[in-house]
Structures are given as C-alpha cells and as structure tokens.
Design a protein around this motif. Sequence first.
Motif, mmCIF file in Angstrom:
data_model
loop_
_atom_site.group_PDB
_atom_site.id
_atom_site.type_symbol
_atom_site.label_atom_id
_atom_site.label_comp_id
_atom_site.label_asym_id
_atom_site.label_seq_id
_atom_site.Cartn_x
_atom_site.Cartn_y
_atom_site.Cartn_z
ATOM 1 N N ALA A 255 0.847 -1.194 0.000
ATOM 2 C CA ALA A 255 0.000 0.000 0.000
ATOM 3 C C ALA A 255 0.883 1.245 0.000
ATOM 4 O O ALA A 255 1.788 1.363 0.833
ATOM 5 C CB ALA A 255 -0.926 0.008 1.211
ATOM 6 N N ILE A 256 0.614 2.143 -0.924
ATOM 7 C CA ILE A 256 1.354 3.405 -1.018
ATOM 8 C C ILE A 256 0.366 4.546 -0.826
ATOM 9 O O ILE A 256 -0.679 4.593 -1.490
ATOM 10 C CB ILE A 256 2.087 3.524 -2.368
ATOM 11 C CG1 ILE A 256 3.083 2.365 -2.509
ATOM 12 C CG2 ILE A 256 2.796 4.867 -2.490
ATOM 13 C CD1 ILE A 256 3.808 2.328 -3.830
ATOM 14 N N ALA A 268 -5.253 5.974 7.468
ATOM 15 C CA ALA A 268 -5.500 4.686 6.814
ATOM 16 C C ALA A 268 -4.351 3.709 7.055
ATOM 17 O O ALA A 268 -4.571 2.489 7.075
ATOM 18 C CB ALA A 268 -5.704 4.901 5.311
ATOM 19 N N ILE A 269 -3.136 4.222 7.235
ATOM 20 C CA ILE A 269 -1.983 3.347 7.448
ATOM 21 C C ILE A 269 -2.185 2.490 8.694
ATOM 22 O O ILE A 269 -1.991 1.273 8.678
ATOM 23 C CB ILE A 269 -0.693 4.187 7.568
ATOM 24 C CG1 ILE A 269 -0.385 4.877 6.237
ATOM 25 C CG2 ILE A 269 0.480 3.312 7.993
ATOM 26 C CD1 ILE A 269 0.815 5.807 6.306
ATOM 27 N N GLY A 270 -2.570 3.147 9.803
ATOM 28 C CA GLY A 270 -2.753 2.411 11.042
ATOM 29 C C GLY A 270 -3.903 1.431 10.977
ATOM 30 O O GLY A 270 -3.803 0.299 11.479
ATOM 31 N N LEU A 271 -5.008 1.844 10.352
ATOM 32 C CA LEU A 271 -6.155 0.951 10.250
ATOM 33 C C LEU A 271 -5.828 -0.289 9.421
ATOM 34 O O LEU A 271 -6.137 -1.421 9.819
ATOM 35 C CB LEU A 271 -7.338 1.698 9.625
ATOM 36 C CG LEU A 271 -8.137 2.615 10.542
ATOM 37 C CD1 LEU A 271 -9.185 3.380 9.747
ATOM 38 C CD2 LEU A 271 -8.796 1.813 11.658
ATOM 39 N N LEU A 272 -5.195 -0.073 8.275
ATOM 40 C CA LEU A 272 -4.876 -1.201 7.407
ATOM 41 C C LEU A 272 -3.894 -2.144 8.097
ATOM 42 O O LEU A 272 -3.992 -3.374 7.953
ATOM 43 C CB LEU A 272 -4.307 -0.707 6.075
ATOM 44 C CG LEU A 272 -4.068 -1.781 5.012
ATOM 45 C CD1 LEU A 272 -5.351 -2.547 4.702
ATOM 46 C CD2 LEU A 272 -3.513 -1.157 3.730
ATOM 47 N N VAL A 283 4.943 5.791 2.069
ATOM 48 C CA VAL A 283 4.309 7.099 1.947
ATOM 49 C C VAL A 283 5.136 7.986 1.031
ATOM 50 O O VAL A 283 6.358 8.061 1.166
ATOM 51 C CB VAL A 283 4.169 7.785 3.327
ATOM 52 C CG1 VAL A 283 3.558 9.182 3.166
ATOM 53 C CG2 VAL A 283 3.325 6.941 4.261
ATOM 54 N N VAL A 284 4.464 8.630 0.074
ATOM 55 C CA VAL A 284 5.081 9.678 -0.740
ATOM 56 C C VAL A 284 4.717 10.998 -0.062
ATOM 57 O O VAL A 284 3.588 11.472 -0.168
ATOM 58 C CB VAL A 284 4.572 9.632 -2.197
ATOM 59 C CG1 VAL A 284 5.217 10.746 -3.016
ATOM 60 C CG2 VAL A 284 4.865 8.275 -2.827
ATOM 61 N N GLN A 298 8.274 9.281 -7.806
ATOM 62 C CA GLN A 298 8.401 8.992 -6.375
ATOM 63 C C GLN A 298 7.564 7.780 -5.984
ATOM 64 O O GLN A 298 7.980 6.975 -5.151
ATOM 65 C CB GLN A 298 7.973 10.206 -5.553
ATOM 66 C CG GLN A 298 8.832 11.438 -5.760
ATOM 67 C CD GLN A 298 8.265 12.382 -6.799
ATOM 68 O OE1 GLN A 298 7.834 11.942 -7.866
ATOM 69 N NE2 GLN A 298 8.281 13.673 -6.506
ATOM 70 N N MET A 299 6.400 7.662 -6.586
ATOM 71 C CA MET A 299 5.538 6.531 -6.275
ATOM 72 C C MET A 299 6.176 5.223 -6.719
ATOM 73 O O MET A 299 6.156 4.221 -5.991
ATOM 74 C CB MET A 299 4.181 6.711 -6.954
ATOM 75 C CG MET A 299 3.171 5.637 -6.653
ATOM 76 S SD MET A 299 1.786 5.742 -7.784
ATOM 77 C CE MET A 299 2.637 5.529 -9.356
ATOM 78 N N ILE A 300 6.753 5.209 -7.911
ATOM 79 C CA ILE A 300 7.409 3.994 -8.405
ATOM 80 C C ILE A 300 8.643 3.675 -7.568
ATOM 81 O O ILE A 300 8.946 2.502 -7.310
ATOM 82 C CB ILE A 300 7.772 4.152 -9.889
ATOM 83 C CG1 ILE A 300 6.493 4.233 -10.736
ATOM 84 C CG2 ILE A 300 8.630 2.998 -10.359
ATOM 85 C CD1 ILE A 300 5.578 3.027 -10.625
ATOM 86 N N ALA A 301 9.363 4.713 -7.103
ATOM 87 C CA ALA A 301 10.499 4.474 -6.235
ATOM 88 C C ALA A 301 10.050 3.810 -4.932
ATOM 89 O O ALA A 301 10.693 2.876 -4.430
ATOM 90 C CB ALA A 301 11.220 5.796 -5.936
ATOM 91 N N ALA A 302 8.936 4.269 -4.382
ATOM 92 C CA ALA A 302 8.385 3.652 -3.175
ATOM 93 C C ALA A 302 7.956 2.214 -3.459
ATOM 94 O O ALA A 302 8.154 1.327 -2.623
ATOM 95 C CB ALA A 302 7.197 4.474 -2.658
ATOM 96 N N LEU A 303 7.402 1.994 -4.642
ATOM 97 C CA LEU A 303 6.985 0.638 -5.012
ATOM 98 C C LEU A 303 8.190 -0.280 -5.176
ATOM 99 O O LEU A 303 8.157 -1.443 -4.740
ATOM 100 C CB LEU A 303 6.177 0.685 -6.313
ATOM 101 C CG LEU A 303 5.630 -0.637 -6.831
ATOM 102 C CD1 LEU A 303 4.758 -1.310 -5.778
ATOM 103 C CD2 LEU A 303 4.852 -0.437 -8.112
#
Length: 309
Positions: A255-256, A268-272, A283-284, A298-303
């Motif tokens: 999840a990003i 949402a991070i804590g709930l998930l 997180v971006v 940045q999203m692809i780097a996080a992925l």
Amino acid sequence: MVWFVGFLAAVCVAYLAVRPFYIERRRPPVGLEERDESDGQFIQLSQGVTHCRWAGSARGPVAIVVHGVASPMVSMEAVAKGLGDLGYRVLMYDLYGRGLSDAPKGKQDRAFFLRQLADLCAYHGLNEDLTIVGYSMGGGIATAFAVRYPHSVKRIILLASSGVITNESRFSRFCRRVPLLGTWAHAMFAHRRIAKTIPERGETREIERIYRAQRRELQRRGYLPAILASRRGILAEDQEQDHRKIGRQGIPVTAIWAGKDPIIPLRAIGLLAQWNRDVHQEVVDDADHALPYTHGEQMIAALRTALRD
C-alpha cells in the motif's frame, strides 16, 4: 392573479426539477471518432464495450491497473510505465462510465465492477499469477477482486486506496445518502463542482493530457450518473473484513499513500495495519490524492522499495 402566480411558481419548480436531467440527456455519448482515434482495443463484454490497452514488457508477469472514480485510465500511464520498467506486462482499462468505455445504467457496486474485470480477464485468458494494482476506488475494486478470486491473484498493490477511511464532503455525503433529492442535487451541481477541481494547466505535457481527458469525459453522457452510482455502491463499502481475509489467505499487499492527501488521510496506514499486519506500506510525503500522475517517479520508487523488501 393568485392562481397565475401559483401556476408560474409550479412551472418554475417543474423546470428546475427536470433541467439537470434534460441537460444530461443532451450530452453526447462516447463517439465513434474518439474511439477510432484512440490507442488500444474496444471489447464487447457482458455489460458493454470496454476500452483497454496493453503496455510494458511483452513477456513479463501480468499486472492489471484499475484507475479511480473520476479519471480515465490515461491517469495511470505513469503507473503502467513504472510497472513496465519493473518487467511487468501491464493491462489498463477504462471502468464503465469513464474514459472511452460504455456507460451502462444502474448500480455500480462490487458485483458490477468485478463482473467487468472478470470479463476482461476471461477475454484475455488471464486466470493466475495476476498482480492487481488499484488507485483510489480502483484499490477497492482490486481488494474485492482478490477476495472473490484469491487463486488468481499473486499480489495486490494499493495506491491511496478507498475502502479503509475516506474524507467525504458534505455535498457528496448528502447526494449519496438521500435517494431522490440527492440524485437531483448531484445532477444539478456536480458538473460545476468537478470542473473546478480540474486545473486549467498541467505542469507537464503528460499531466496536461490527463486534465484534457478529465474535461472531455465530464461532457459525456453517463459520466455524472456513474460517479454517483459508484459513491452509493462500492465507495460506500467498509472493506475491513476483505482486508482481514486477504491477510489470512497470505496474499502479499503493498500500500502506497500520499502524505498530503485530503481525501484518503494517513490514518488509513494504522487501520490497514490492524486489519492485515503483513501489509507493506510506504508514503510519498509531498503528494496529494493525484499522486499516480503528479508524483509518478516517487511513487514507483516507493513501489521498488516495497517489492524489494
């Protein structure tokens, strides 16, 4: 004289009542010229014609990309390119009511969207080792698909996904909850509200292309009803039990999230994590809800980081 005033008032009320639906009926559907000029395929599925396109590697593992509630699949080009660079063969498609796909009437609940995606997979002969990538509402669809077809899904990638926690405007909440008056209010005012959220110019040529596509689909018949039907359908679902089941099934989930997202807050991070303790989250920081096309690199780097770990 009194009766005339009453009659005039009744005429005005009737005019206001039917005006937004008359305008919607006057809007043009997706045109054949638009489809002829576009890339990709137009496939007749059980609920209508679906626009789809392959990208990325010709022989890699298959990733299916599902876009969000309001933007067509062109908004996911950076995601598809990034996945292609990672070796994936990427299938993108327009959800019904968006982009160049048909806009069938009726509910847009999980059964509706899962049927489109299952039909698309069947058409292309895809039945195993699938990576499902979902952005916003597409994340909710990806989650529901994995629960329905767990043996076909190898991995789930969620980008600012719905189904966990969402900040909803008063207008959207009213339209979603109130059957008749909410439908009228959405038909009357949603066009202007959505148009205001689309910037006049994009920072890059690619982003400008997305904004143009958003403005075009806003003028098409069926788009606004599709938005409301989705809000009343799959976007109204709490997917806690889905995520808990995915965790028990052992399907890897990445999840990003966007650090400055006003729609899907970072809570949402804590709930998930509570629902599925094995989920990998990134997180971006400086992105908002438009992160797939404003912060693609940045999203692809996080992925990459998530998949490497």
